[in-house]
Scaffold this active site. Structure first.
Site, PDB file in Angstrom:
ATOM      1  CG  ASN A 216      -1.722   1.397   1.508  1.00  0.00           C
ATOM      2  OD1 ASN A 216      -1.701   1.978   0.462  1.00  0.00           O
ATOM      3  ND2 ASN A 216      -2.065   1.546   2.596  1.00  0.00           N
ATOM      4  CD1 TRP A 217       3.611   0.801  -2.658  1.00  0.00           C
ATOM      5  CD2 TRP A 217       3.509   1.750  -4.673  1.00  0.00           C
ATOM      6  NE1 TRP A 217       4.240  -0.083  -3.406  1.00  0.00           N
ATOM      7  CE2 TRP A 217       4.131   0.606  -4.795  1.00  0.00           C
ATOM      8  CE3 TRP A 217       3.402   2.524  -5.806  1.00  0.00           C
ATOM      9  CZ2 TRP A 217       4.605   0.182  -5.787  1.00  0.00           C
ATOM     10  CZ3 TRP A 217       3.564   2.187  -7.252  1.00  0.00           C
ATOM     11  CH2 TRP A 217       4.266   0.923  -7.110  1.00  0.00           C
ATOM     12  CE  LYS A 218       0.148   3.264   4.973  1.00  0.00           C
ATOM     13  NZ  LYS A 218       0.419   3.522   6.393  1.00  0.00           N
TER      14      LYS A 218
ATOM     15  CG  HIS B 124      -5.774   1.714   5.212  1.00  0.00           C
ATOM     16  ND1 HIS B 124      -5.246   2.593   6.328  1.00  0.00           N
ATOM     17  CD2 HIS B 124      -4.774   0.948   5.143  1.00  0.00           C
ATOM     18  CE1 HIS B 124      -4.104   2.463   6.317  1.00  0.00           C
ATOM     19  NE2 HIS B 124      -3.814   1.306   5.782  1.00  0.00           N
TER      20      HIS B 124
ATOM     21  CD  GLU C 260      -2.840   5.226   6.986  1.00  0.00           C
ATOM     22  OE1 GLU C 260      -2.835   5.350   5.580  1.00  0.00           O
ATOM     23  OE2 GLU C 260      -2.038   4.811   7.437  1.00  0.00           O
TER      24      GLU C 260
ATOM     25  CD  GLU D  51      -3.464  -2.797   7.466  1.00  0.00           C
ATOM     26  OE1 GLU D  51      -2.609  -2.986   6.830  1.00  0.00           O
ATOM     27  OE2 GLU D  51      -4.049  -1.793   7.341  1.00  0.00           O
TER      28      GLU D  51
ATOM     29  N   GLY E 209       2.109   1.887  10.942  1.00  0.00           N
ATOM     30  CA  GLY E 209       2.944   3.084  10.628  1.00  0.00           C
ATOM     31  C   GLY E 209       3.797   3.548  11.928  1.00  0.00           C
TER      32      GLY E 209
ATOM     33  CB  SER F   6       5.442  -2.037  12.086  1.00  0.00           C
ATOM     34  OG  SER F   6       4.733  -0.577  12.288  1.00  0.00           O
TER      35      SER F   6
ATOM     36  N   GLY G   3       2.597  -1.093   4.299  1.00  0.00           N
ATOM     37  CA  GLY G   3       2.773   0.231   4.193  1.00  0.00           C
ATOM     38  C   GLY G   3       4.249   0.588   3.621  1.00  0.00           C
ATOM     39  N   GLY G   4       4.785   1.196   4.912  1.00  0.00           N
ATOM     40  CA  GLY G   4       6.153   1.832   4.629  1.00  0.00           C
ATOM     41  C   GLY G   4       7.201   0.854   3.915  1.00  0.00           C
TER      42      GLY G   4
HETATM   43  C1  PEP Z   1      -0.903  -0.038   6.084  1.00  0.00           C
HETATM   44  O1  PEP Z   1      -0.772   1.007   5.665  1.00  0.00           O
HETATM   45  O2  PEP Z   1      -1.820  -0.829   5.871  1.00  0.00           O
HETATM   46  C2  PEP Z   1       0.205  -0.417   7.016  1.00  0.00           C
HETATM   47  C3  PEP Z   1       0.147  -1.691   7.514  1.00  0.00           C
HETATM   48  O3  PEP Z   1       1.381   0.483   7.132  1.00  0.00           O
HETATM   49  P1  PEP Z   1       2.775   0.161   7.639  1.00  0.00           P
HETATM   50  O4  PEP Z   1       3.178  -1.083   7.202  1.00  0.00           O
HETATM   51  O5  PEP Z   1       3.488   1.186   7.558  1.00  0.00           O
HETATM   52  O6  PEP Z   1       2.504  -0.001   9.165  1.00  0.00           O
END
Ligand code: PEP
Length: 253
Positions: free
Chosen positions: A10-12, A96, A98, A168, A174, A213, A234-235
């Site tokens: 997920n490049w957000k 999600h 966010e 999640e 994040g 993470s 994500g990251g």
């Molecule tokens: C996400 O955005 O779904 C996520 C899990 O982010 P991260 O891996 O950065 O925690």
């Protein structure tokens, strides 16, 4: 029950079209020999078309980060599933944390979106997860059960079969705070038990990703748990080496 692990990046809100193309190319080339893990990437909307073209003929699927449930009309700023079909999108992330936290996403809107995604022949990646306050108050399972019940309203076994779930924990997204393998597996097993109650013949086919993470050095521990069938990343999906390290988690076991 053998389920093919599924890792989605997920490049957000990161990367221009040119930067997205560089990353997509690196991922496409590096995962080409990998056959036992399904891989997808979810770029920003403005890069979907270009990245989709770049991924054509590769094993990497195209995913979108959100959608709207109406096909067309007076909905300024929205992107419908119909338009995502046009771009070759296969998966769409919905719910999600966010979007729930900052953009008013509710379980009801998640359900509308998931139904529209399935109606158009695409696959939702439906996210659930508890906040830190909910975990500390002992409300994790109640929260997850409520999100599943409302998010999956009206789902037939066939619809569930096309759906990916992502657990999640909001406190792990994040933040660098990853759930322990036991914490994650406990919730994944709970999710599968919830599914089994309503869809006994389908529940064991459904893939449940973990997100929060995930990094190359913790992926093997998490993804080797019996009910963890991949990762929503994500990251660590923004650098091809890190993402590849997660996709190749079996090698670091
Ligand atoms: C996400 O955005 O779904 C996520 C899990 O982010 P991260 O891996 O950065 O925690």
């Amino acid at each position: 029950m053998a389920r093919t692990p599924f890792v989605c990046g997920n490049w957000k809100l990161h990367k221009t079209v040119a930067e997205s193309l560089d990353l997509a190319t690196a991922i496409k080339n590096s995962v080409a020999p990998i056959r036992d893990v399904e891989v997808a990437v979810a770029p920003v909307f403005t890069a979907l078309h270009a990245v989709g073209k770049r991924l054509e003929g590769s094993t990497v699927a195209l995913a979108a980060q959100d959608c709207f449930w109406e096909d067309q009309g007076a909905w300024t700023g929205e992107v419908s599933v119909r338009l995502l079909v046009d771009l070759g999108v296969k998966y769409v992330i919905v719910g999600h944390s966010e979007r729930r936290q900052h953009f008013g996403e509710t379980d009801a809107s998640v359900n509308h979106k998931a139904q529209a995604i399935l109606r158009h022949g695409l696959r939702p990646i439906l996210c659930v997860g508890e906040t830190l306050a909910e975990r500390e108050a002992g409300e994790t399972f109640g929260r997850i059960a409520a999100q599943l019940a409302a998010g999956l309203v009206g789902f037939s076994p066939e619809m569930l079969n096309e759906t990916v779930l992502a657990y999640e924990p909001v406190w792990a997204i994040g933040t660098g705070k990853v759930a322990t393998t036991q914490q994650a597996e406990e919730v994944h097993a709970f999710i599968r038990a919830q599914l089994r109650e309503r869809w006994p013949t389908t529940a064991d086919h459904v893939r449940i990703q973990y997100g929060g993470s995930v990094k190359p050095d913790n992926a093997a521990g998490l993804l080797s748990q019996p009910n963890i069938d991949g990762a929503l990343v994500g990251g660590a999906s923004l650098k091809s080496d890190d993402f590849l390290g997660i996709v190749k988690y079996r090698l670091s076991k």
